[in-house]
Design an enzyme around this catalytic site. Sequence first.
Site, short mmCIF file in Angstrom:
data_model
loop_
_atom_site.label_atom_id
_atom_site.label_comp_id
_atom_site.label_asym_id
_atom_site.label_seq_id
_atom_site.Cartn_x
_atom_site.Cartn_y
_atom_site.Cartn_z
N THR A 1 -4.73 6.33 -0.07
CA THR A 1 -5.96 7.11 -0.18
C THR A 1 -5.84 8.18 -1.25
O THR A 1 -4.85 8.92 -1.29
CB THR A 1 -6.26 7.80 1.16
OG1 THR A 1 -6.23 6.81 2.17
CG2 THR A 1 -7.62 8.48 1.13
N LYS B 1 -4.96 -1.99 9.98
CA LYS B 1 -5.25 -2.16 8.55
C LYS B 1 -5.50 -3.61 8.15
O LYS B 1 -6.08 -3.84 7.09
CB LYS B 1 -4.04 -1.68 7.73
CG LYS B 1 -3.63 -0.26 7.96
CD LYS B 1 -4.46 0.69 7.12
CE LYS B 1 -3.80 2.05 7.05
NZ LYS B 1 -4.48 2.90 6.05
N GLU C 1 -10.54 3.89 3.21
CA GLU C 1 -9.59 4.61 2.36
C GLU C 1 -9.92 4.24 0.92
O GLU C 1 -9.84 3.07 0.53
CB GLU C 1 -8.14 4.23 2.70
CG GLU C 1 -7.74 4.67 4.11
CD GLU C 1 -6.23 4.78 4.33
OE1 GLU C 1 -5.50 3.95 3.78
OE2 GLU C 1 -5.81 5.71 5.05
N ARG D 1 -8.54 3.76 12.95
CA ARG D 1 -7.58 4.84 13.24
C ARG D 1 -7.09 4.80 14.68
O ARG D 1 -5.95 5.20 14.95
CB ARG D 1 -8.23 6.20 12.97
CG ARG D 1 -8.72 6.38 11.55
CD ARG D 1 -7.60 6.36 10.54
NE ARG D 1 -8.09 6.55 9.19
CZ ARG D 1 -7.34 6.39 8.11
NH1 ARG D 1 -6.07 5.99 8.21
NH2 ARG D 1 -7.84 6.58 6.92
N HIS E 1 -3.74 13.93 0.55
CA HIS E 1 -4.02 13.02 1.67
C HIS E 1 -2.90 13.07 2.71
O HIS E 1 -3.14 13.23 3.91
CB HIS E 1 -4.21 11.59 1.16
CG HIS E 1 -4.26 10.57 2.25
ND1 HIS E 1 -5.34 10.46 3.11
CD2 HIS E 1 -3.37 9.62 2.65
CE1 HIS E 1 -5.12 9.48 3.98
NE2 HIS E 1 -3.93 8.95 3.72
N TYR F 1 1.25 5.69 -0.52
CA TYR F 1 0.81 6.87 0.25
C TYR F 1 1.07 8.06 -0.66
O TYR F 1 1.74 9.00 -0.29
CB TYR F 1 1.69 6.89 1.52
CG TYR F 1 1.38 7.84 2.63
CD1 TYR F 1 0.11 7.90 3.22
CD2 TYR F 1 2.39 8.66 3.15
CE1 TYR F 1 -0.13 8.76 4.28
CE2 TYR F 1 2.15 9.51 4.22
CZ TYR F 1 0.88 9.55 4.78
OH TYR F 1 0.64 10.38 5.85
N ASP G 1 0.85 -1.18 0.00
CA ASP G 1 0.00 0.00 0.00
C ASP G 1 0.90 1.24 0.00
O ASP G 1 1.79 1.37 0.84
CB ASP G 1 -0.87 -0.02 1.26
CG ASP G 1 -2.02 0.96 1.18
OD1 ASP G 1 -2.41 1.34 0.07
OD2 ASP G 1 -2.54 1.33 2.25
#
Lengths: 401, 401
Positions: free
Chosen positions: A332, A241, A187, A225, A120, A115, A113
């Site tokens: 995201t 996650k 997300e 979160r 974001h 970023y 993943d």
Amino acid sequence: MTTTWVPVPDGSPFPIQNLPYGVFTPKSGGAPRVGVAIGEQVLDLAAALGDDVFARGSLNAFMAQGRTRWQRVRAETTRLLADEAHRAAVEPHLYAQADVTLGMPFEPGDYVDFYASEHHASNIGRMFRPDGDPLTPQWKHLPIGYHGRAGTLVPSGTPVVRPRGQQRPAEAGGLPGFGPSTRLDIEAEVGFVVGTPSELGRPVSADDFREHVFGVTLVNDWSARDIQNWEYVPLGPFLGKSFATSVSPWVVPLDALEAARVAPPAREHEPRPYLAEKEDWGLDLTLEVRLNGHLVATPPFATMYWTPAQMLAHMTVNGASLRTGDFYASGTVSGPEADQRGSFMELSWGGAEPFALPDGTKRTFLEDGDEVTITATAPGADGVTIGFGAVTGRVLPAVDA
Amino acid sequence: MTTTWVPVPDGSPFPIQNLPYGVFTPKSGGAPRVGVAIGEQVLDLAAALGDDVFARGSLNAFMAQGRTRWQRVRAETTRLLADEAHRAAVEPHLYAQADVTLGMPFEPGDYVDFYASEHHASNIGRMFRPDGDPLTPQWKHLPIGYHGRAGTLVPSGTPVVRPRGQQRPAEAGGLPGFGPSTRLDIEAEVGFVVGTPSELGRPVSADDFREHVFGVTLVNDWSARDIQNWEYVPLGPFLGKSFATSVSPWVVPLDALEAARVAPPAREHEPRPYLAEKEDWGLDLTLEVRLNGHLVATPPFATMYWTPAQMLAHMTVNGASLRTGDFYASGTVSGPEADQRGSFMELSWGGAEPFALPDGTKRTFLEDGDEVTITATAPGADGVTIGFGAVTGRVLPAVDA
């Protein structure tokens, strides 16, 4: 302009310019197999092309055959669906999408993943480090990423059980809390499926992106979160996650996205040579995020700072190899506007500013029973608009441990 | 005391009390298959037991059969190798270990790396944050972990190409460096292989550790400290770790480690109920790390703060499911003494204090051509000592990108 003898309603995400691949099982029975979406139907590829590589429960065997083969199959499928002469032979192999179940389209290798949205990362940085620089020093020099849990990639429609976990103590030095997450989030991301593997010790060039990446999906990277906030320093997100990441059932081939290619935003620094791209691999996808049917955000993928070709080059620059089925997501997708943010964390500014739904209610994070659906559109060939189908999931209450 | 008719030299890691599983290919030809190490030989299990589940290139199919089956096979193998009456029938299925090639013993699902040694985490914390608390606030409340790259788990003996990557700018705000890592390191770890899967949404109790975990290996989690240092905030290690992680070829079954079970160090806080253990799963393994044949460290696994049963419970407390072949490692094993540290980063104190080898040379990080070998011993049944075989790898120079 290519047209098809299959009825395609106006506004369908699946005109003949798209032809995304998925894995379906007829509700009437039978084994899972590979199909291609056209209009409101799905074509059984094993039957239509007489090739057993499609008579499998995942796209992996086909994806491993490489780009030349992907192009041939796309050309052949287009020919069968465009030319009325093939109708009699092909029509028996079409199923109504309403009469099939769609599954996970590929068998995942590793899941990474990224970023890669500046908006974001800046929003999150401003919330977490209000007095510091919102972006960490390396952010504009490399696409930051981390490995996620491939074993909990789930197909669209899989319910998401609210995770339990430890949460930061109310006072520093106190005992941590434990219980169901109270800050469960989404997300909205875009995912990339690797078809052609690479050799250990040999980096893959950004220019070889389309030789290795088969296609594109939508992703909802569900995030707790509160769990994430307590666990993530110094080794990154883990249980916040890893409980579920939802993947859309249709893999849109890169060749269907030629018209969607755009230049990424201007670079602040000259990229290191391994991150330089001869061709532009920004993609003009517009996502739509719906909560219980209400549109809450329209994140624009074209605003992503790093492109998927750069992500691929970065992921392998240290010699890490690729396997067929490796999957990486963008992180995201958030645009510059308030209604373009792809997470509730940003839409509610960390829960401090609840956002309004059209029915007058307000939201911060997800409640039990909530259903989130992410869709997307992009420019296709011949001036048409193509779609990605949907990734959807409903939140179930936490279970007793 | 159980004895075997197979000759077992004094000090062999593989007495009949061990019987670790691996995947071997005879150098004379033939397909990879599952075997059990005994003395200096390996028993072809498919041939000896007449069961095709062992005629595979990985342990996964056998591991998926569950603990009752694992116990039966271990009992049956012990009987065949203990009772002279079976010698004539079994002996034709023994191969000299020198005449076989050992491969990756299992097909990995997800790979998770923990950070469970208090001494290691404290050493690293002191180097990275000299003025702060060496441990982050959650460290003694939960076993910190993160996902690694399963696709670059490699069997012992695989050469490790020095990775290239970005490195922190010489001055804050400057351009990052790029090139071969100059701080290439090892991490001496212990790995745990999951056999029995679990259901999505259902946490696995620490008390069910032995129902799910099949056995134990040694791990060298090669690490490029310079790449890691620049990339890892805020999402954790990525390219600094993902180029290669070496795994030893023999999986020691948990049932061979009963005599090695010890209480872990005293807990500073009462663990959350999901981390409480009815039984002790500390393990009295002593690792030995050798550089080019010189012993450089003897990390004691019994000093690990978190046990592998607690790691398993933590990894699944959010509902994340387990797959057969999932693999998790302990993180670097370091004891309280200077010669018990499981990484060069600690042995050379971040490169500031080169450590001496017996030949008079000094070292900080790995040089091209270096070979690192990690072995371990543990108490076995009947008062014997059992071993784990070795995980080894040689550093090759960086290749041109």
